[in-house]
Write a protein that holds these residues in place. Sequence first.
Motif, PDB file in Angstrom:
ATOM      1  N   SER A   1       0.566  -1.107  -0.106  1.00 22.47           N
ATOM      2  CA  SER A   1       0.000   0.168  -0.163  1.00 22.47           C
ATOM      3  C   SER A   1       0.952   1.218   0.323  1.00 22.47           C
ATOM      4  O   SER A   1       0.151   2.515  -0.314  1.00 22.47           O
ATOM      5  CB  SER A   1      -0.943   0.430   1.189  1.00 22.47           C
ATOM      6  N   LEU A   2       1.888   1.323   0.734  1.00 17.39           N
ATOM      7  CA  LEU A   2       2.990   2.244   0.941  1.00 17.39           C
ATOM      8  C   LEU A   2       4.573   2.377  -0.093  1.00 17.39           C
ATOM      9  O   LEU A   2       4.419   2.435  -1.407  1.00 17.39           O
ATOM     10  CB  LEU A   2       3.587   3.167   1.860  1.00 17.39           C
ATOM     11  N   LEU A   3       4.460   1.160   0.017  1.00 19.67           N
ATOM     12  CA  LEU A   3       5.812   1.379  -1.178  1.00 19.67           C
ATOM     13  C   LEU A   3       5.719   0.637  -2.740  1.00 19.67           C
ATOM     14  O   LEU A   3       6.614   1.018  -3.479  1.00 19.67           O
ATOM     15  CB  LEU A   3       6.566  -0.064  -0.471  1.00 19.67           C
ATOM     16  N   ASP A   4       4.644   0.364  -3.532  1.00 17.63           N
ATOM     17  CA  ASP A   4       4.294   0.367  -4.213  1.00 17.63           C
ATOM     18  C   ASP A   4       3.284   1.863  -5.083  1.00 17.63           C
ATOM     19  O   ASP A   4       2.406   1.671  -6.087  1.00 17.63           O
ATOM     20  CB  ASP A   4       3.301  -1.250  -4.860  1.00 17.63           C
ATOM     21  N   ARG A   5       3.570   3.054  -4.096  1.00 12.96           N
ATOM     22  CA  ARG A   5       2.420   3.525  -4.830  1.00 12.96           C
ATOM     23  C   ARG A   5       2.590   3.807  -6.120  1.00 12.96           C
ATOM     24  O   ARG A   5       1.997   4.579  -6.539  1.00 12.96           O
ATOM     25  CB  ARG A   5       2.449   5.093  -3.402  1.00 12.96           C
ATOM     26  N   ILE A   6       3.860   4.277  -6.125  1.00 14.26           N
ATOM     27  CA  ILE A   6       4.541   4.994  -7.358  1.00 14.26           C
ATOM     28  C   ILE A   6       5.622   3.940  -7.896  1.00 14.26           C
ATOM     29  O   ILE A   6       5.918   3.446  -7.414  1.00 14.26           O
ATOM     30  CB  ILE A   6       5.459   6.197  -6.960  1.00 14.26           C
ATOM     31  N   ASP A   7       6.196   4.097  -9.632  1.00 13.50           N
ATOM     32  CA  ASP A   7       6.300   3.251 -10.571  1.00 13.50           C
ATOM     33  C   ASP A   7       6.239   1.901 -10.439  1.00 13.50           C
ATOM     34  O   ASP A   7       7.660   1.532 -10.614  1.00 13.50           O
ATOM     35  CB  ASP A   7       7.873   4.265 -10.069  1.00 13.50           C
ATOM     36  N   THR A   8       5.482   1.382  -9.908  1.00  8.82           N
ATOM     37  CA  THR A   8       5.172   0.584 -10.044  1.00  8.82           C
ATOM     38  C   THR A   8       3.622  -0.381 -11.466  1.00  8.82           C
ATOM     39  O   THR A   8       2.471   0.072 -11.392  1.00  8.82           O
ATOM     40  CB  THR A   8       4.337  -0.249  -9.215  1.00  8.82           C
ATOM     41  N   GLU A   9       4.373  -1.861 -11.700  1.00  6.80           N
ATOM     42  CA  GLU A   9       3.003  -2.105 -12.649  1.00  6.80           C
ATOM     43  C   GLU A   9       2.529  -3.032 -12.361  1.00  6.80           C
ATOM     44  O   GLU A   9       3.109  -3.569 -11.661  1.00  6.80           O
ATOM     45  CB  GLU A   9       4.001  -2.932 -14.130  1.00  6.80           C
ATOM     46  N   VAL A  10       1.165  -2.791 -11.800  1.00  5.82           N
ATOM     47  CA  VAL A  10       0.223  -3.814 -11.237  1.00  5.82           C
ATOM     48  C   VAL A  10      -0.426  -4.702 -12.408  1.00  5.82           C
ATOM     49  O   VAL A  10      -1.747  -3.587 -13.073  1.00  5.82           O
ATOM     50  CB  VAL A  10      -0.711  -2.715 -10.596  1.00  5.82           C
ATOM     51  N   VAL A  11      -0.744  -5.338 -12.775  1.00  4.19           N
ATOM     52  CA  VAL A  11      -1.878  -6.234 -13.675  1.00  4.19           C
ATOM     53  C   VAL A  11      -2.800  -7.190 -12.755  1.00  4.19           C
ATOM     54  O   VAL A  11      -2.318  -8.052 -12.210  1.00  4.19           O
ATOM     55  CB  VAL A  11      -0.901  -7.039 -14.819  1.00  4.19           C
ATOM     56  N   ASP A  12      -3.692  -7.053 -12.797  1.00  5.42           N
ATOM     57  CA  ASP A  12      -4.479  -8.180 -12.240  1.00  5.42           C
ATOM     58  C   ASP A  12      -4.296  -8.073 -10.443  1.00  5.42           C
ATOM     59  O   ASP A  12      -4.839  -9.004 -10.279  1.00  5.42           O
ATOM     60  CB  ASP A  12      -4.696  -9.272 -12.575  1.00  5.42           C
ATOM     61  N   GLY A  13      -3.709  -7.195 -10.195  1.00  7.15           N
ATOM     62  CA  GLY A  13      -3.981  -6.993  -8.522  1.00  7.15           C
ATOM     63  C   GLY A  13      -2.588  -7.518  -7.909  1.00  7.15           C
ATOM     64  O   GLY A  13      -2.193  -8.153  -7.344  1.00  7.15           O
ATOM     65  N   ARG A  14      -1.832  -7.559  -9.250  1.00  8.19           N
ATOM     66  CA  ARG A  14      -0.311  -7.691  -9.211  1.00  8.19           C
ATOM     67  C   ARG A  14       0.947  -7.444  -9.595  1.00  8.19           C
ATOM     68  O   ARG A  14       0.637  -6.853 -10.767  1.00  8.19           O
ATOM     69  CB  ARG A  14      -0.047  -9.745  -8.978  1.00  8.19           C
ATOM     70  N   VAL A  15       2.085  -7.178  -8.526  1.00  5.37           N
ATOM     71  CA  VAL A  15       2.827  -6.237  -9.658  1.00  5.37           C
ATOM     72  C   VAL A  15       3.317  -7.065 -10.267  1.00  5.37           C
ATOM     73  O   VAL A  15       4.032  -8.320  -9.950  1.00  5.37           O
ATOM     74  CB  VAL A  15       4.027  -5.868  -8.231  1.00  5.37           C
ATOM     75  N   VAL A  16       4.238  -6.620 -11.386  1.00  2.00           N
ATOM     76  CA  VAL A  16       4.442  -7.728 -12.214  1.00  2.00           C
ATOM     77  C   VAL A  16       5.838  -6.524 -12.504  1.00  2.00           C
ATOM     78  O   VAL A  16       6.466  -5.821 -12.903  1.00  2.00           O
ATOM     79  CB  VAL A  16       4.194  -7.648 -13.726  1.00  2.00           C
ATOM     80  N   GLY A  17       6.868  -7.719 -12.137  1.00  2.00           N
ATOM     81  CA  GLY A  17       8.597  -6.752 -12.324  1.00  2.00           C
ATOM     82  C   GLY A  17       9.033  -6.969 -14.000  1.00  2.00           C
ATOM     83  O   GLY A  17       8.437  -7.621 -14.758  1.00  2.00           O
ATOM     84  N   CYS A  18      10.332  -6.815 -13.414  1.00  2.00           N
ATOM     85  CA  CYS A  18      11.284  -7.418 -14.840  1.00  2.00           C
ATOM     86  C   CYS A  18      11.633  -9.045 -14.835  1.00  2.00           C
ATOM     87  O   CYS A  18      11.000  -9.185 -15.988  1.00  2.00           O
ATOM     88  CB  CYS A  18      12.346  -5.979 -14.700  1.00  2.00           C
ATOM     89  N   GLY A  19      11.835  -9.245 -13.507  1.00  2.00           N
ATOM     90  CA  GLY A  19      11.775 -10.488 -13.239  1.00  2.00           C
ATOM     91  C   GLY A  19      10.957 -11.438 -14.454  1.00  2.00           C
ATOM     92  O   GLY A  19      10.667 -12.581 -14.820  1.00  2.00           O
ATOM     93  N   ASN A  20       9.967 -11.440 -14.025  1.00  2.00           N
ATOM     94  CA  ASN A  20       8.470 -11.802 -14.375  1.00  2.00           C
ATOM     95  C   ASN A  20       8.233 -11.851 -15.692  1.00  2.00           C
ATOM     96  O   ASN A  20       7.719 -12.653 -16.487  1.00  2.00           O
ATOM     97  CB  ASN A  20       7.487 -11.299 -13.652  1.00  2.00           C
ATOM     98  N   HIS A  21       8.575 -10.902 -16.100  1.00  2.00           N
ATOM     99  CA  HIS A  21       8.763 -10.405 -17.819  1.00  2.00           C
ATOM    100  C   HIS A  21       9.037 -11.400 -18.736  1.00  2.00           C
ATOM    101  O   HIS A  21       9.243 -11.753 -19.153  1.00  2.00           O
ATOM    102  CB  HIS A  21       8.302  -8.970 -18.371  1.00  2.00           C
ATOM    103  N   VAL A  22      11.012 -11.555 -18.484  1.00  2.00           N
ATOM    104  CA  VAL A  22      11.609 -12.281 -18.511  1.00  2.00           C
ATOM    105  C   VAL A  22      11.146 -13.386 -18.367  1.00  2.00           C
ATOM    106  O   VAL A  22      11.355 -14.208 -19.593  1.00  2.00           O
ATOM    107  CB  VAL A  22      13.169 -11.772 -18.721  1.00  2.00           C
ATOM    108  N   TYR A  23      10.636 -14.253 -16.996  1.00  2.00           N
ATOM    109  CA  TYR A  23      10.581 -15.363 -16.954  1.00  2.00           C
ATOM    110  C   TYR A  23       9.220 -16.135 -18.423  1.00  2.00           C
ATOM    111  O   TYR A  23       8.937 -16.785 -18.275  1.00  2.00           O
ATOM    112  CB  TYR A  23      10.168 -15.492 -15.379  1.00  2.00           C
ATOM    113  N   SER A  24       8.692 -14.353 -18.392  1.00  2.00           N
ATOM    114  CA  SER A  24       7.080 -15.142 -19.735  1.00  2.00           C
ATOM    115  C   SER A  24       7.499 -15.870 -20.872  1.00  2.00           C
ATOM    116  O   SER A  24       7.097 -16.146 -21.525  1.00  2.00           O
ATOM    117  CB  SER A  24       6.552 -13.887 -19.454  1.00  2.00           C
TER     118      SER A  24
END
Length: 412
Positions: free
Chosen positions: A248-271
């Motif tokens: 609620s605080l640490l991901d308020r800005i500059d965070t990609e959230v898709v379907d209620g989950r944070v999608v980071g660089c590693g998630n994209h690479v793993y996909s």
Amino acid sequence: MGVEYRSRDVAAALSLGTLSQVSVSEDDAMFETIEHFRQRRRLPSVDHGHLGSVIDEISLTGSEPIQYVANLFARHEVVFVGHNSPSRKTGIFMQELIPAVSAAGVNLLAVEWACVDDQSLLDELVTAQQFDEGIARSALFRWGLRHHFAYVEYLDVLRAVWALNRTRQPNAPTFRVVGLDYDIDVDAVTDNADLLSPYAWEHLRVKGPASRHMADVLLREFVDRGQKALVFTRTANALTRLKRRPHSLLDRIDTEVVDGRVVGCGNHVYSAIADQAATVLIHQPLTADGEHGLFTLPADGYLDAAFAHKNRPHVPLAFDATSGLVGRLSCSTSLDGGDISQLAQGWVFLESSREVRGPTPLQRWVTEANLVEARRWSLDPQLRSSDATIEDFENAVNNAAAAAELSWTQIV
């Protein structure tokens, strides 16, 4: 279960030889912290029989961390090494990884804490006859301003790459450092805009989410060309299989959230490449839901208990987190839930929480020559002010280093 720590539990553990007799006061304090932590979260006390089995498994299967990470490249193309809070020993560990992964056939290091906009500086820096610290500072300057991130040990990662290149054979490939992030568009907002507001980031991230951009760089520059890469990022961008819940605080800005989950660089690479990508996490607090603070102990305290035990494994140590008793250790108190195996393939324990020291702030990072630029690129409204001084920027970095050192103490 009450929130007060039950001293009789420690007394019983001592009578059984559970805690160290040599450094009993330190280990007593750690077990007290862990028991208090678990009680507040309505978890049962540490099962010392199960803890002993976990310690045995770690001791039998663990290995030296530098070689552990280097060996992962025999099975993986991209290895993410993630951590949230910078520390002195973590920065040194990253420096020592450079020659080891080079020996394993890796010639690319990607870092979150530099931007592709400064790639020419990075390329010039690591191939020069002499190491130019001024160029290194410039290459890390704008990303560092966003996060109050300006530390000697992390700048010296660049120095380690330069030193390696000075020893390579004439026909050997150059070891490169590639910046993954990109400069935000500060011209797209007004001078008095709140850059810590979620609304501003719709305008600041003109190339899309940082996590997706970082992944695109990795896939385009490395994977598509058949090259392996070591990647240093924050934990949020190092996770591959797990998509975590937003904080609620640490991901308020500059965070990609898709379907209620944070999608980071590693998630994209793993996909894109599945298990060709691997995550190694350096042992640090995980994010929590805020009920008991912003951070929580990994594995609900079992890993910290293992390394505070009288029979604790020798540190530093790295071990697999994908199977066995370690892999099944619960992370019920973190935002991510699940177990350790969902977070990472590997785990690195460099030091106990009581030994953690903050990174060393760079001196004279902001000077009269770049003060105006520093004000312009900072996110902090006080530092963006025309009244912000060089000392204000130094204090911001010093405070960030102190906060990183104290992060473990904020877990109650």
